[in-house]
Design a protein around this motif. Sequence first.
Motif, mmCIF file in Angstrom:
data_model
loop_
_atom_site.group_PDB
_atom_site.id
_atom_site.type_symbol
_atom_site.label_atom_id
_atom_site.label_comp_id
_atom_site.label_asym_id
_atom_site.label_seq_id
_atom_site.Cartn_x
_atom_site.Cartn_y
_atom_site.Cartn_z
ATOM 1 N N LYS A 1 0.826 -1.212 0.000
ATOM 2 C CA LYS A 1 0.000 0.000 0.000
ATOM 3 C C LYS A 1 0.861 1.264 0.000
ATOM 4 C CE LYS A 1 -3.559 1.779 3.062
ATOM 5 N NZ LYS A 1 -4.360 1.441 4.236
ATOM 6 N N LYS A 2 2.001 1.180 0.667
ATOM 7 C CA LYS A 2 2.903 2.326 0.756
ATOM 8 C C LYS A 2 3.843 2.451 -0.443
ATOM 9 C CE LYS A 2 2.162 4.244 4.812
ATOM 10 N NZ LYS A 2 2.064 5.682 5.014
ATOM 11 N N GLY A 3 3.771 1.491 -1.384
ATOM 12 C CA GLY A 3 4.566 1.611 -2.610
ATOM 13 C C GLY A 3 5.828 0.784 -2.656
ATOM 14 N N SER A 4 5.961 -0.210 -1.789
ATOM 15 C CA SER A 4 7.145 -1.078 -1.842
ATOM 16 C C SER A 4 7.139 -1.909 -3.114
ATOM 17 C CB SER A 4 7.173 -2.012 -0.641
ATOM 18 O OG SER A 4 7.434 -1.312 0.536
ATOM 19 N N LYS A 5 8.310 -2.187 -3.595
ATOM 20 C CA LYS A 5 8.472 -3.042 -4.761
ATOM 21 C C LYS A 5 8.024 -4.452 -4.391
ATOM 22 C CE LYS A 5 12.162 -4.322 -7.959
ATOM 23 N NZ LYS A 5 13.596 -4.157 -8.217
ATOM 24 N N LEU A 6 7.348 -5.112 -5.300
ATOM 25 C CA LEU A 6 6.791 -6.431 -5.037
ATOM 26 C C LEU A 6 7.868 -7.433 -4.618
ATOM 27 C CD1 LEU A 6 4.087 -7.880 -4.979
ATOM 28 C CD2 LEU A 6 4.401 -8.434 -7.381
ATOM 29 N N SER A 7 9.000 -7.421 -5.282
ATOM 30 C CA SER A 7 10.065 -8.368 -4.920
ATOM 31 C C SER A 7 10.594 -8.092 -3.515
ATOM 32 C CB SER A 7 11.209 -8.342 -5.933
ATOM 33 O OG SER A 7 11.801 -7.074 -5.997
ATOM 34 N N ASN A 8 10.617 -6.834 -3.089
ATOM 35 C CA ASN A 8 11.035 -6.525 -1.720
ATOM 36 C C ASN A 8 10.041 -7.066 -0.705
ATOM 37 O OD1 ASN A 8 13.380 -5.288 -2.533
ATOM 38 N ND2 ASN A 8 12.545 -3.228 -2.457
ATOM 39 N N LEU B 1 8.033 -13.176 -13.272
ATOM 40 C CA LEU B 1 7.128 -14.126 -13.915
ATOM 41 C C LEU B 1 5.663 -13.684 -13.854
ATOM 42 C CD1 LEU B 1 8.720 -17.513 -12.809
ATOM 43 C CD2 LEU B 1 8.702 -16.527 -15.104
ATOM 44 N N LEU B 2 5.354 -12.788 -12.938
ATOM 45 C CA LEU B 2 3.983 -12.267 -12.876
ATOM 46 C C LEU B 2 3.752 -11.309 -14.034
ATOM 47 C CD1 LEU B 2 3.639 -11.484 -9.063
ATOM 48 C CD2 LEU B 2 2.398 -13.237 -10.326
ATOM 49 N N ALA B 3 2.614 -11.446 -14.666
ATOM 50 C CA ALA B 3 2.261 -10.516 -15.741
ATOM 51 C C ALA B 3 1.990 -9.142 -15.143
ATOM 52 C CB ALA B 3 1.024 -11.034 -16.481
ATOM 53 N N LYS B 4 2.105 -8.119 -15.979
ATOM 54 C CA LYS B 4 1.915 -6.750 -15.514
ATOM 55 C C LYS B 4 0.529 -6.566 -14.879
ATOM 56 C CE LYS B 4 2.790 -2.049 -16.966
ATOM 57 N NZ LYS B 4 3.278 -1.174 -18.025
ATOM 58 N N ASP B 5 -0.504 -7.157 -15.477
ATOM 59 C CA ASP B 5 -1.855 -7.018 -14.915
ATOM 60 C C ASP B 5 -1.995 -7.773 -13.598
ATOM 61 O OD1 ASP B 5 -1.612 -9.339 -16.556
ATOM 62 O OD2 ASP B 5 -3.789 -9.579 -16.569
ATOM 63 N N GLU B 6 -1.246 -8.860 -13.422
ATOM 64 C CA GLU B 6 -1.273 -9.581 -12.141
ATOM 65 C C GLU B 6 -0.618 -8.752 -11.038
ATOM 66 O OE1 GLU B 6 -1.098 -14.267 -13.414
ATOM 67 O OE2 GLU B 6 0.753 -13.086 -13.592
ATOM 68 N N ARG B 7 0.493 -8.112 -11.368
ATOM 69 C CA ARG B 7 1.151 -7.232 -10.391
ATOM 70 C C ARG B 7 0.243 -6.074 -10.025
ATOM 71 N NH1 ARG B 7 6.371 -6.005 -13.370
ATOM 72 N NH2 ARG B 7 6.034 -7.804 -14.672
ATOM 73 N N LYS B 8 -0.405 -5.501 -11.031
ATOM 74 C CA LYS B 8 -1.325 -4.389 -10.789
ATOM 75 C C LYS B 8 -2.483 -4.836 -9.896
ATOM 76 C CE LYS B 8 -4.085 -0.905 -13.098
ATOM 77 N NZ LYS B 8 -4.648 -0.416 -14.325
ATOM 78 N N GLU B 9 -2.982 -6.044 -10.111
ATOM 79 C CA GLU B 9 -4.071 -6.566 -9.291
ATOM 80 C C GLU B 9 -3.653 -6.733 -7.834
ATOM 81 O OE1 GLU B 9 -6.963 -10.500 -8.955
ATOM 82 O OE2 GLU B 9 -5.758 -10.216 -10.750
ATOM 83 N N ILE B 10 -2.407 -7.182 -7.603
ATOM 84 C CA ILE B 10 -1.886 -7.331 -6.235
ATOM 85 C C ILE B 10 -1.868 -5.969 -5.548
ATOM 86 C CG2 ILE B 10 0.180 -7.883 -4.896
ATOM 87 C CD1 ILE B 10 0.709 -10.131 -6.970
ATOM 88 N N TYR B 11 -1.343 -4.960 -6.231
ATOM 89 C CA TYR B 11 -1.295 -3.618 -5.644
ATOM 90 C C TYR B 11 -2.701 -3.070 -5.406
ATOM 91 C CZ TYR B 11 3.750 -3.126 -6.125
ATOM 92 O OH TYR B 11 5.121 -3.273 -5.983
ATOM 93 N N THR B 12 -3.608 -3.315 -6.329
ATOM 94 C CA THR B 12 -4.983 -2.844 -6.195
ATOM 95 C C THR B 12 -5.644 -3.479 -4.975
ATOM 96 O OG1 THR B 12 -5.154 -2.545 -8.579
ATOM 97 C CG2 THR B 12 -7.221 -2.652 -7.357
ATOM 98 N N LYS B 13 -5.458 -4.779 -4.801
ATOM 99 C CA LYS B 13 -6.033 -5.460 -3.639
ATOM 100 C C LYS B 13 -5.448 -4.927 -2.337
ATOM 101 C CE LYS B 13 -7.606 -9.727 -5.708
ATOM 102 N NZ LYS B 13 -7.564 -11.198 -5.702
ATOM 103 N N ALA B 14 -4.161 -4.625 -2.340
ATOM 104 C CA ALA B 14 -3.524 -4.080 -1.137
ATOM 105 C C ALA B 14 -4.088 -2.707 -0.814
ATOM 106 C CB ALA B 14 -2.018 -3.996 -1.319
#
Length: 180
Positions: free
Chosen positions: A108-115, A164-177
């Motif tokens: 939610k605060k903008g951390s990189k997904l891999s971090n 390996l996550l598609a761009k829309d999958e990463r976006k969905e993770i951030y949206t859910k958060a």
Amino acid sequence: MEKLIKILKRYKIFILLFAINLIILFLYPSIGKKSMELSLKNTFEMLSVIPPIFILLGLLDVWVKRETMVKYMGEGSGFIGIILAFFIGSAAAGPLYAAFPVAGVLLKKGSKLSNVFIMLGAWSTTKIPLLLFEASSMGVKFTLLRLVLDLFGIGIIAYFTERLLAKDERKEIYTKALNQ
């Protein structure tokens, strides 16, 4: 009625497990009693861990600005973000299920997904008290070898999982958060 259905959907797993526990209790009373005792024990343990975690998350949410989090753990954070993610995961207290709300706040605060993946991996395998116990019982050489392998393994897994996550999958993770 609609609100009740929404609540039932949200807690369907809990309700299902409770019903299974009740069935076991009636069919096999001794096993059912033990199952209920363990379920209650686990519930109380979880309730003792979660409130302090949520208090700390609230403080993190209020005290740490999004810009600061993006700077130190966001897309351009580089090695600093990786080190911070390992530190947060290794220094954290509590069971692994307490790490997921922390991961949500970091996202939610903008951390990189891999971090965030690194923090979760470190939380589960490189906790400082675990390392101290392991060193005293298994030896320092074993502990250091496992730690080094874990550090590289966590980093590699986090990097490739994010890639390996598609761009829309990463976006969905951030949206859910953001919607939590």
